[in-house]
Design a protein around this motif. Sequence first.
Motif, short mmCIF file in Angstrom:
data_model
loop_
_atom_site.label_atom_id
_atom_site.label_comp_id
_atom_site.label_asym_id
_atom_site.label_seq_id
_atom_site.Cartn_x
_atom_site.Cartn_y
_atom_site.Cartn_z
N GLU A 2 5.26 -2.35 -0.37
CA GLU A 2 5.82 -1.28 -1.07
C GLU A 2 4.89 0.23 -0.77
O GLU A 2 3.54 -0.27 -0.97
N ASN A 3 5.37 1.41 -0.81
CA ASN A 3 4.45 2.45 -0.58
C ASN A 3 3.62 2.57 -1.77
O ASN A 3 5.03 2.01 -2.72
N THR A 5 2.47 5.32 -4.79
CA THR A 5 1.93 6.68 -4.85
C THR A 5 0.97 6.90 -6.75
O THR A 5 1.05 6.17 -6.68
N TRP A 224 -6.61 0.71 -1.10
CA TRP A 224 -6.40 1.49 -3.08
C TRP A 224 -7.58 0.59 -3.49
O TRP A 224 -6.58 -0.46 -4.45
N LYS A 239 -3.50 11.72 -1.03
CA LYS A 239 -2.57 11.69 0.56
C LYS A 239 -3.11 10.72 1.48
O LYS A 239 -3.45 10.37 2.24
N LYS A 242 -2.38 8.00 3.76
CA LYS A 242 -0.69 8.54 5.07
C LYS A 242 -1.13 8.18 6.19
O LYS A 242 -0.37 9.17 6.67
N ARG A 248 0.86 5.08 4.39
CA ARG A 248 0.31 4.60 3.47
C ARG A 248 -0.74 3.62 3.54
O ARG A 248 -1.69 3.39 3.88
#
Length: 285
Positions: A2-3, A5, A224, A239, A242, A248
């Motif tokens: 999943e993306n 946030t 990340w 961002k 992205k 992502r």
Amino acid sequence: MENITIDKNQEQAKQPGKEFKMNPEPLTIRKNYKGSDKLKSKVVLLTGGDSGIGKSVAVHFAREGAMVSIIYLNEEKDALKTKSEVENEGGQCLLIKGDVKDEQFCKKAIDETISKFGFLNCIVNNAAMQFPTEHIEDIKTENLHTTFETNIYPYFYIVKAAMKHLKEGDTIINTTSVTAYRGSEHLIDYASTKGAIVSFTRSLSKSLAKKGIRVNAVAPGPIWTPLIPATFEGEDLEKFGKDVPMGRAGQPAEVGPAYVYLASEDSSYMTGQVLHINGGEVIGG
């Protein structure tokens, strides 16, 4: 996958950064990743293994049956958590605190690993730092030296000290970056070190081929990890990742299995190569 946030209202004052402070916390390994003894009874020395990609590699290796020696700078809490997660996988983990910029420390880390486990099968050179700067004129000489002394010099220090212990069938894996191939206008010095790592990988692979020691690399894209909130902030953080085709940032859990492949017999006919895990950026090399 999943993306994610990313909370833009987070930053960390110094590198390499602390994983436990990140929002969201990175995913280290998929719950459905099944180990199959690909690295059973292998001993691995890993730099920068307390968090991010390094932590993911350590936990994946442990699930595959390896014993892991982790070098970390000063992130005590992250290192202890990684050790716990490695042990939860049934693996043994030796933590070695110190600065890889120091050649004598690198030699000592190899010696401690041999003292603990008796032998060594795989080196994973992974520790890195970066100092984003928009213009080359603004790159501080001190930061330039730190970047090169952290990102490429230790690769030489560690491998030189390890060579008397490595034998046919053993492996060396280096962490480079997508920036080595496409460049980065705000990470000129960092990208330069990552380009050096590509050349180091290719040259060392040729040097060690006759000994049966394979040398490969992984070139992650936007993953990340603690290095990101430790070097970016605000909109740049929000961002992050992205702009790649997949839209992502990647997770460390999506990179770790590549190291398993390169450390195992699955990649027995591969040396001097780079695996590109970057969310779809098509680059040369």
